[in-house]
Design an enzyme around this catalytic site. Structure first.
Site, short mmCIF file in Angstrom:
data_model
loop_
_atom_site.label_atom_id
_atom_site.label_comp_id
_atom_site.label_asym_id
_atom_site.label_seq_id
_atom_site.Cartn_x
_atom_site.Cartn_y
_atom_site.Cartn_z
N GLU A 1 0.82 -1.21 0.00
CA GLU A 1 0.00 0.00 0.00
C GLU A 1 0.85 1.27 0.00
O GLU A 1 0.39 2.33 0.40
CB GLU A 1 -0.98 -0.03 1.19
CG GLU A 1 -2.02 -1.14 1.02
CD GLU A 1 -2.74 -1.53 2.29
OE1 GLU A 1 -2.34 -1.04 3.37
OE2 GLU A 1 -3.68 -2.33 2.22
N ASP B 1 -0.97 -5.59 9.32
CA ASP B 1 -2.00 -4.81 10.01
C ASP B 1 -1.96 -5.16 11.49
O ASP B 1 -1.84 -6.34 11.85
CB ASP B 1 -3.39 -5.16 9.50
CG ASP B 1 -3.70 -4.62 8.12
OD1 ASP B 1 -2.90 -3.83 7.59
OD2 ASP B 1 -4.74 -5.01 7.56
N HIS C 1 -0.70 -0.05 10.60
CA HIS C 1 0.34 -1.02 10.25
C HIS C 1 1.45 -1.04 11.30
O HIS C 1 1.67 -0.07 12.02
CB HIS C 1 0.97 -0.68 8.90
CG HIS C 1 0.04 -0.85 7.74
ND1 HIS C 1 0.11 -0.07 6.61
CD2 HIS C 1 -0.99 -1.71 7.54
CE1 HIS C 1 -0.83 -0.45 5.75
NE2 HIS C 1 -1.51 -1.43 6.31
#
Length: 588
Positions: A335, A359, A525
């Site tokens: 990401e 995550d 994260h």
């Protein structure tokens, strides 16, 4: 050819001739040699080579000798200095005044000569001039003839050297954004001022269409692709397809997607570091790469709504092997979360080991686990735990299938055995991606991290008005009973890799409970590394002038520049913020 960054060793000495200096020459130079030997015999660069040290051409008693040492260090790619002395020296005359590299001074604890007095004097000069320096002073008095480095001094020298080398390894490299902002995630809003001023890095960016351009025009090594495809078919297990029936792709389409994601890996790697083979194929510009030490791939949503996702690419870039054999890992963020990428980079440069990107998904309290599974948590898990999970960018080394002394570890590539590579592959499968989220398909990674590994979870955040702040949580991975694991894991995405993590609690601040750790975590994260390296991270953060807002490292292990104590000795967290704010970024 780019040189490794080196540590410069500066033996300083009492400048008085006619007996004083002459009597100290051998002892002083031997101190420098012993420090250089300690560092070179203990620490390695990410490529596995021993760390190199450069010793000043002579002992340093007056300014001209300090200047000669400075000139040698400039030519030798020295990224940090360690000054050593057994005696009194002339403080501001012998100090290194380079403002943009870390400095440390070891003053010998002996009674015959006042090494401690010089240490205090020169550290005062460093504080006055605004050039931070770490002070190292052994706890116990040594005999003047003792050439051994005490254990407490060794620990500080090596902690300093590891962190200082990390600053040197980052300098003049790049963060490469492949794409832009993913789903509005703050960490993927890349801040070039942070990279430039704090890390000494530049930012590069390519659009994700660069992947399709290189595929369409054949800008990759076709021979490597055929070798990679064969290896993947023989070694990589496709996992169970959890998609509902109308979203399941045909076998032919899945086979095409395997070819696609292999090409994504090759192109992502070539974008980061280049590939001389491309020049042989006529693509000289693409062959040079972007000199990227760390990179990130946006993926969601513009790419993944149409093309196979980046999970396979991200996973294998972060892993220490592929079809070309065992190698050092790349540092790669999913990401395009640049801040988690930098967190991974800090961990990697301090340990030379690959990273788990995850995550920070769920806090499971003992009560919730009992309600859902009927199981009573005990041991490290007794206070609850965190579920760390993400579809991509999680190294296969995170399986914990490598071992040392019979225990699961994540270790540098030069220690990795072929049998451990096979164990990682055997304990991982790659399920077709969840097409409700990844409409273009692709393959995610699924494994379970072994328990009882000491790990450190790290996150860098940007705070408006303050700048970067770092948070650190040391703890352990957990191995839950199989039925408990499956019950909890199946409540989220069972096609992703899972790490169960219990942070070590201290009873105060953000570490009063596991819930408080989750509640105080600064972003979605975290970067997870093998080992308890919080103390090294705190030292590195102080070099870069990044305050630490949350950690569970014992106070006696905290090692920062001496002038931090002049900002206060009771509330170390506040003193850290004030010191970092006043001194400003290392490279500004």
């Amino acid at each position: 050819m780019i040189q490794h960054p080196r540590i410069g060793i500066r033996p300083t000495i009492d400048g008085r001739r006619q007996g004083v200096r002459e009597s100290l020459e051998v002892q002083t130079m031997n101190m420098a040699k012993s420090v250089a030997d300690l560092i070179s015999s203990t620490l390695k660069y990410p490529d596995g080579e021993p760390v190199e040290c450069v010793i000043s051409p002579s002992t340093i008693g007056r300014v001209p000798e300090a200047a000669a040492s400075h000139e040698l260090f400039k030519k030798s790619n020295v990224c940090a200095t360690i000054t050593v002395t057994p005696c009194w020296c002339y403080g501001s005359e012998t100090m290194d005044m380079s403002p943009d590299i870390p400095h440390a001074i070891w003053g010998f604890n002996g009674t015959e000569r006042p090494g401690a007095v010089y240490l205090a004097a020169v550290l005062a000069s460093h504080a006055q001039k605004g050039i931070p320096a770490f002070g190292i002073y052994g706890r116990d008095v040594q005999e003047a003839s003792d050439t051994a480095i005490p254990e407490d001094v060794k620990e500080k020298l090596l902690r300093y050297a590891r962190a200082a080398l990390a600053t040197g390894l980052m300098r003049d490299t790049a963060y490469l954004s492949m794409g832009s902002v993913s789903m509005g995630i703050g960490g993927s809003i890349v801040n070039p001022d942070f990279f430039q001023e704090y890390l000494g890095m530049r930012n590069e960016s390519v659009d994700m269409t660069e992947f399709t351009r290189r595929m369409d025009r054949g800008i990759y090594d076709p021979e490597e692709f055929e070798r990679a495809l064969k290896w993947v078919k023989e070694n990589v297990k496709e996992g169970f397809d959890h998609n509902r029936e109308d979203l399941v792709l045909s076998r032919e389409e899945k086979d095409r997607q395997w070819e696609f994601v292999i090409k994504m890996f090759m192109i992502g790697r070539d974008l980061m570091v280049g590939n001389p083979r491309l020049a042989e194929l006529g693509f000289e510009e693409e062959a040079v790469g972007h000199h990227a030490l760390v990179a990130g791939f946006q993926g969601q949503r513009q790419w993944t709504d149409h093309f196979p996702n980046g999970d396979f690419m991200e996973t294998f870039l972060n892993t220490q092997f592929d079809w070309n054999g065992i190698r050092k890992p790349f540092v790669f963020a999913t990401e395009n979360d640049s801040l988690n990428g930098v967190s991974m980079l800090f961990n990697y440069l301090l340990t030379n080991t690959p990273q788990i990107f995850a995550d920070v998904r769920t806090y499971w309290s003992p009560e919730a686990v009992k309600r859902v599974t009927g199981h009573t948590l005990e041991g490290c898990a007794a206070a609850g735990f965190l579920h760390l999970i993400n579809s991509g960018s999680c190294t296969l080394d995170g399986t914990g299938q490598a071992t040392r002394d019979g225990k699961p570890v994540m270790k540098p590539f030069w220690e990795l055995e072929e049998s451990e590579v096979q164990a990682m592959l055997e304990n991982t499968d790659f399920p077709p991606a969840n097409r409700e989220y990844f409409r273009g398909g692709g393959f995610s990674t699924r494994f379970l991290t072994k328990g009882d590994m000491p790990v450190t979870m790290v996150r860098l955040n940007l705070l408006k008005g303050v700048g970067p702040v770092l948070q650190i949580a040391e703890g352990y991975t957990l191995e839950l009973p199989e039925d408990v694991h499956h019950t909890l894991d199946n409540r989220t995405d069972p096609g992703w890799p899972t790490t169960w993590f219990a942070p070590r609690l201290t009873g105060k601040g953000a570490f009063k409970s596991v819930y408080d750790v989750m509640n105080n975590w600064g972003a979605n994260h975290g970067a997870i590394t093998y080992g308890h390296i919080g103390a090294d991270l705190i030292t590195l953060a102080s070099m870069l002038r990044i305050p630490v807002n949350m950690h569970n490292v014992p106070e006696e292990d905290i090692f920062r520049p001496k002038n931090w104590s002049l900002f206060g000795t009771e509330d170390l967290e506040s003193a850290d913020y004030r010191a970092c704010q006043l001194l400003g970024p290392l490279h500004k």
